[in-house]
Design a protein around this motif. Structure first.
Motif, PDB file in Angstrom:
ATOM      1  N   ILE A  15      -1.420   9.491   8.050  1.00  0.00           N
ATOM      2  CA  ILE A  15      -2.831   9.245   8.381  1.00  0.00           C
ATOM      3  C   ILE A  15      -2.892   8.363   9.627  1.00  0.00           C
ATOM      4  CG2 ILE A  15      -5.001   8.161   7.645  1.00  0.00           C
ATOM      5  CD1 ILE A  15      -4.429   8.903   4.808  1.00  0.00           C
ATOM      6  N   GLU A  37      -6.876   1.221 -11.707  1.00  0.00           N
ATOM      7  CA  GLU A  37      -7.253   2.219 -10.696  1.00  0.00           C
ATOM      8  C   GLU A  37      -6.674   3.596 -10.989  1.00  0.00           C
ATOM      9  OE1 GLU A  37      -7.082   0.795  -6.646  1.00  0.00           O
ATOM     10  OE2 GLU A  37      -8.400  -0.867  -7.128  1.00  0.00           O
ATOM     11  N   GLN A  64      -7.245  -8.840  -0.934  1.00  0.00           N
ATOM     12  CA  GLN A  64      -6.782  -7.531  -1.394  1.00  0.00           C
ATOM     13  C   GLN A  64      -6.069  -7.732  -2.739  1.00  0.00           C
ATOM     14  OE1 GLN A  64      -3.494  -5.855   0.607  1.00  0.00           O
ATOM     15  NE2 GLN A  64      -4.341  -3.793   0.662  1.00  0.00           N
ATOM     16  N   HIS A  65      -6.302  -6.842  -3.691  1.00  0.00           N
ATOM     17  CA  HIS A  65      -5.751  -7.047  -5.034  1.00  0.00           C
ATOM     18  C   HIS A  65      -4.222  -7.075  -5.008  1.00  0.00           C
ATOM     19  CE1 HIS A  65      -9.759  -5.352  -6.790  1.00  0.00           C
ATOM     20  NE2 HIS A  65      -9.887  -6.534  -6.217  1.00  0.00           N
ATOM     21  N   LEU A  66      -3.622  -6.184  -4.210  1.00  0.00           N
ATOM     22  CA  LEU A  66      -2.162  -6.180  -4.119  1.00  0.00           C
ATOM     23  C   LEU A  66      -1.651  -7.536  -3.625  1.00  0.00           C
ATOM     24  CD1 LEU A  66       0.501  -4.523  -4.221  1.00  0.00           C
ATOM     25  CD2 LEU A  66       0.094  -3.919  -1.828  1.00  0.00           C
ATOM     26  N   ASN A 119      -2.986  -1.285  -9.997  1.00  0.00           N
ATOM     27  CA  ASN A 119      -3.758  -1.224  -8.764  1.00  0.00           C
ATOM     28  C   ASN A 119      -3.107  -0.200  -7.822  1.00  0.00           C
ATOM     29  OD1 ASN A 119      -5.892  -2.508  -6.932  1.00  0.00           O
ATOM     30  ND2 ASN A 119      -4.057  -2.641  -5.656  1.00  0.00           N
ATOM     31  N   SER A 121      -3.389   0.880  -3.682  1.00  0.00           N
ATOM     32  CA  SER A 121      -4.035   0.565  -2.393  1.00  0.00           C
ATOM     33  C   SER A 121      -3.194   1.095  -1.242  1.00  0.00           C
ATOM     34  CB  SER A 121      -4.240  -0.942  -2.237  1.00  0.00           C
ATOM     35  OG  SER A 121      -3.010  -1.611  -2.276  1.00  0.00           O
ATOM     36  N   TRP A 122      -3.892   1.536  -0.217  1.00  0.00           N
ATOM     37  CA  TRP A 122      -3.218   1.998   1.001  1.00  0.00           C
ATOM     38  C   TRP A 122      -2.727   0.788   1.785  1.00  0.00           C
ATOM     39  CZ3 TRP A 122      -2.962   7.245   1.907  1.00  0.00           C
ATOM     40  CH2 TRP A 122      -3.900   8.064   1.287  1.00  0.00           C
ATOM     41  N   ASN A 123      -1.509   0.859   2.278  1.00  0.00           N
ATOM     42  CA  ASN A 123      -0.995  -0.188   3.159  1.00  0.00           C
ATOM     43  C   ASN A 123      -0.037   0.430   4.155  1.00  0.00           C
ATOM     44  OD1 ASN A 123      -1.567  -3.204   2.327  1.00  0.00           O
ATOM     45  ND2 ASN A 123      -1.487  -1.974   0.480  1.00  0.00           N
ATOM     46  N   ARG A 124      -0.155   0.033   5.394  1.00  0.00           N
ATOM     47  CA  ARG A 124       0.841   0.500   6.364  1.00  0.00           C
ATOM     48  C   ARG A 124       2.166  -0.188   6.068  1.00  0.00           C
ATOM     49  NH1 ARG A 124      -1.966  -3.505   9.344  1.00  0.00           N
ATOM     50  NH2 ARG A 124      -0.542  -5.173  10.053  1.00  0.00           N
ATOM     51  N   ALA A 139      -7.325   4.527  -4.155  1.00  0.00           N
ATOM     52  CA  ALA A 139      -6.570   3.558  -3.356  1.00  0.00           C
ATOM     53  C   ALA A 139      -7.410   2.957  -2.240  1.00  0.00           C
ATOM     54  CB  ALA A 139      -5.320   4.217  -2.785  1.00  0.00           C
ATOM     55  N   ALA A 140      -8.467   3.657  -1.836  1.00  0.00           N
ATOM     56  CA  ALA A 140      -9.353   3.111  -0.797  1.00  0.00           C
ATOM     57  C   ALA A 140     -10.493   2.317  -1.407  1.00  0.00           C
ATOM     58  CB  ALA A 140      -9.916   4.250   0.050  1.00  0.00           C
ATOM     59  N   SER A 141     -10.682   2.402  -2.717  1.00  0.00           N
ATOM     60  CA  SER A 141     -11.904   1.874  -3.329  1.00  0.00           C
ATOM     61  C   SER A 141     -11.789   0.397  -3.673  1.00  0.00           C
ATOM     62  CB  SER A 141     -12.232   2.662  -4.592  1.00  0.00           C
ATOM     63  OG  SER A 141     -11.316   2.300  -5.588  1.00  0.00           O
ATOM     64  N   LYS A 142     -12.954  -0.203  -3.835  1.00  0.00           N
ATOM     65  CA  LYS A 142     -13.044  -1.638  -4.139  1.00  0.00           C
ATOM     66  C   LYS A 142     -13.529  -1.807  -5.578  1.00  0.00           C
ATOM     67  CE  LYS A 142     -11.641  -4.552  -1.230  1.00  0.00           C
ATOM     68  NZ  LYS A 142     -10.368  -4.996  -1.750  1.00  0.00           N
ATOM     69  N   ASP A 161      -8.858   8.665   7.885  1.00  0.00           N
ATOM     70  CA  ASP A 161      -8.905   7.257   7.484  1.00  0.00           C
ATOM     71  C   ASP A 161     -10.364   6.831   7.252  1.00  0.00           C
ATOM     72  OD1 ASP A 161      -7.884   4.653   7.087  1.00  0.00           O
ATOM     73  OD2 ASP A 161      -8.126   4.129   9.194  1.00  0.00           O
TER      74      ASP A 161
HETATM   75  C1  LIG Z   1      -5.151   5.172   5.342  1.00  0.00           C
HETATM   76  C2  LIG Z   1      -5.492   3.747   4.996  1.00  0.00           C
HETATM   77  C3  LIG Z   1      -4.631   2.738   5.388  1.00  0.00           C
HETATM   78  C4  LIG Z   1      -4.906   1.411   5.053  1.00  0.00           C
HETATM   79  N1  LIG Z   1      -4.030   0.439   5.431  1.00  0.00           N
HETATM   80  C5  LIG Z   1      -4.276  -0.839   5.084  1.00  0.00           C
HETATM   81  C6  LIG Z   1      -3.349  -1.862   5.438  1.00  0.00           C
HETATM   82  O1  LIG Z   1      -2.331  -1.611   6.062  1.00  0.00           O
HETATM   83  N2  LIG Z   1      -3.627  -3.133   5.049  1.00  0.00           N
HETATM   84  C7  LIG Z   1      -4.769  -3.447   4.344  1.00  0.00           C
HETATM   85  O2  LIG Z   1      -4.980  -4.616   4.007  1.00  0.00           O
HETATM   86  N3  LIG Z   1      -5.659  -2.493   3.999  1.00  0.00           N
HETATM   87  C8  LIG Z   1      -5.433  -1.200   4.356  1.00  0.00           C
HETATM   88  N4  LIG Z   1      -6.327  -0.227   4.003  1.00  0.00           N
HETATM   89  C9  LIG Z   1      -7.520  -0.592   3.219  1.00  0.00           C
HETATM   90  C10 LIG Z   1      -7.196  -0.805   1.746  1.00  0.00           C
HETATM   91  O3  LIG Z   1      -6.421   0.215   1.198  1.00  0.00           O
HETATM   92  C11 LIG Z   1      -8.486  -0.904   0.972  1.00  0.00           C
HETATM   93  O4  LIG Z   1      -9.202  -1.998   1.458  1.00  0.00           O
HETATM   94  C12 LIG Z   1      -8.313  -1.021  -0.507  1.00  0.00           C
HETATM   95  O5  LIG Z   1      -9.581  -0.976  -1.059  1.00  0.00           O
HETATM   96  C13 LIG Z   1      -7.656  -2.291  -0.969  1.00  0.00           C
HETATM   97  O6  LIG Z   1      -7.666  -2.206  -2.363  1.00  0.00           O
HETATM   98  P1  LIG Z   1      -7.397  -3.415  -3.353  1.00  0.00           P
HETATM   99  O7  LIG Z   1      -8.228  -4.586  -2.961  1.00  0.00           O
HETATM  100  O8  LIG Z   1      -7.763  -2.804  -4.656  1.00  0.00           O
HETATM  101  O9  LIG Z   1      -5.947  -3.736  -3.274  1.00  0.00           O
HETATM  102  C14 LIG Z   1      -6.090   1.097   4.342  1.00  0.00           C
HETATM  103  C15 LIG Z   1      -6.953   2.126   3.963  1.00  0.00           C
HETATM  104  C16 LIG Z   1      -6.675   3.438   4.288  1.00  0.00           C
HETATM  105  C17 LIG Z   1      -7.617   4.523   3.849  1.00  0.00           C
END
Ligand SMILES: Cc1cc2nc3c(=O)[nH]c(=O)nc-3n(C[C@H](O)[C@H](O)[C@H](O)COP(=O)(O)O)c2cc1C
Length: 449
Positions: A292, A213, A171-173, A149, A151-154, A203-206, A299
């Motif tokens: 970002i 991924e 969230q998958h993570l 997987n 995914s974006w996370n701060r 990383a942004a996709s569902k 974003d």
């Molecule tokens: C730049 C950016 C930052 C993001 N930061 C977060 C975050 O901090 N926490 C969060 O839950 N989702 C965040 N997201 C949204 C997730 O990355 C997004 O929902 C992703 O599809 C989750 O994927 P997953 O369910 O496959 O893990 C962010 C998206 C972007 C584009």
């Protein structure tokens, strides 16, 4: 040709005149983001800061701020973005493993690493708890199946080997971490910064929980993603990225994280969130660090493509979709359709509201309206919507799930701004023959020229 590395993306933007260079020293706390914020208000170009004060690397930002840039990275015609994303998603391409990788030219291991020194300390908003990684893509594997997987996370840079991160199901993570924690184990993770564009989009996709991924990123860019084994954790990461922070999420440990200025222009307040213990930092010798701004154009471009694709999947069996836009924010969408009956617009509204929890406000317009242009959409509402029959409220349906702001995200609203079938002739939009080929510079002179 797809654009498969972060630096090729910068070169692409530069060639188009869409990369602005900041050569003067800039403070990574507040000043850098203030410049970015100004840039995002227009002309919204990418920025490359050569010398943020005290920073170990240059900083690039706003590199994926336009839908057409996202399309260019995947070599897709922007007008065919959504059908092409959906079609390619099913053609996954296994990654190509390499032994030596640009992202491992420099390796800082274990005790020598200090994330408060080795990572640029970019502080975004007035009340933020400090410096954050805001363009970090977390790579992890499902502890049960090994599927990857992204995914974006701060991540808050707490110092030493510590970062603080919120990762919660659905969230998958968050699901991976909960499973690892239930077994009393750490979750190995790698935070990729300056990733290949297709990985940023993945990383942004569902895409479904079961889908890999990284293989999907390969499908979207039309060639296998090059990956390399991490130095200290059992994970593969994009070989051509700019920087990777390897580590693990510690089970059973939470620390205070936040506040942090989030994508709706408010703050997420302090929460007790997960702890990431870094075990190594690897990077290119001349790495460029990606930043970002939450809620900024980059974003929103990334997140809206993911949401539009989910809406498209639901609507495409019901109506011929011209395109889907999300001007302004991402808690709703504008769907442009070639309507064949008045009932069809209603069916589209229902499907769009159900496509993703965040779809709080849905507007349906005809195919002669640009769903990305908020003025055109408002024009359609003003001139074509019938408030006594074309506005629908679904009370009590939750949209954005954050607990502290739930009351303003309760209920959904749909607006039918399409022309009633019976009035197609009388409300036909006027045209101005020849306007497409007019360049004002060929006609007008300004007093100064
Ligand atoms: C730049 C950016 C930052 C993001 N930061 C977060 C975050 O901090 N926490 C969060 O839950 N989702 C965040 N997201 C949204 C997730 O990355 C997004 O929902 C992703 O599809 C989750 O994927 P997953 O369910 O496959 O893990 C962010 C998206 C972007 C584009």
């Amino acid at each position: 040709m797809p654009i498969t590395t972060f630096r090729d993306l910068l070169a692409h933007l530069d060639a188009r005149g869409e990369l602005a260079r900041v050569k003067r020293p800039v403070d990574p706390a507040y000043e850098l983001i203030a410049v970015l914020r100004r840039m995002q208000k227009g002309p919204n170009d990418a920025l490359l800061f050569d010398a943020p004060r005290g920073s170990p690397t240059p900083v690039a930002t706003n590199v994926m701020s336009r839908r057409r840039t996202l399309a260019a990275t995947l070599d897709i015609d922007p007008a065919r973005m959504l059908p092409e994303m959906v079609a390619r998603e099913s053609r996954t391409l296994p990654c190509e493993a390499v032994e030596r990788a640009p992202v491992q030219q420099v390796v800082i291991e274990g005790g020598k690493l200090d994330v408060a020194r080795d990572v640029p300390q970019v502080v975004h908003c007035e009340r933020d708890a400090g410096a954050y990684v805001t363009a970090g893509i977390f790579i992890a594997r499902d502890p049960a199946t090994g599927v990857y997987n992204a995914s974006w996370n701060r991540a808050q840079l707490a110092g030493g080997d510590r970062m603080r991160v919120r990762m919660m199901p659905p969230q998958h993570l968050g699901q991976y971490q909960a499973a690892a924690e239930a077994a009393g184990k750490p979750l190995p993770c790698a935070v990729v910064i300056g990733a290949p564009p297709a990985v940023m989009i993945a990383a942004a996709s569902k895409i479904p929980y079961e889908a890999d991924e990284l293989d999907t990123a390969g499908a979207w860019q039309g060639r296998p993603l090059r990956v390399v084994p991490c130095k200290t954790v059992p994970l593969m990461v994009p070989a051509d990225a700019e920087m990777v922070i390897e580590g693990e999420v510690v089970p059973g440990l939470r620390e205070e994280e936040g506040p942090f200025g989030e994508f709706m222009d408010g703050y997420v307040e302090v929460g007790r969130n997960h702890v990431f213990r870094a075990t190594a930092l690897t990077r290119r010798e001349d790495a460029i660090y990606h930043v970002i701004l939450a809620g900024g154009t980059e974003d929103l471009a990334l997140l809206s493509l993911m949401l539009q694709t989910e809406v498209y999947k639901r609507i495409q069996p019901i109506a011929r979709v011209r395109d889907i836009g999300m001007p302004g924010q991402i808690l709703g969408c504008v769907v442009a359709i070639e309507k064949t009956s008045d009932e069809q617009a209603r069916a589209v509204m229902l499907a769009a509201m159900a496509a993703h929890p965040w779809m709080k406000i849905v507007i349906v317009v005809d195919a002669d309206v640009d769903p990305h242009d908020s003025e055109d959409v408002l024009w359609a509402i003003h001139t074509r919507c019938r408030p006594d029959s074309g506005v629908h409220v679904a009370p009590g349906v939750p949209s954005f799930p954050r607990a502290d702001i739930k009351p303003v995200h309760s209920g959904k609203l749909a607006i039918d701004a399409t022309v009633p079938m019976s009035m197609r002739d009388v409300l036909k939009r006027r045209r101005f023959p020849g306007i497409e080929s007019i360049d004002l510079a060929d006609y007008v002179t300004r007093p100064s020229s």
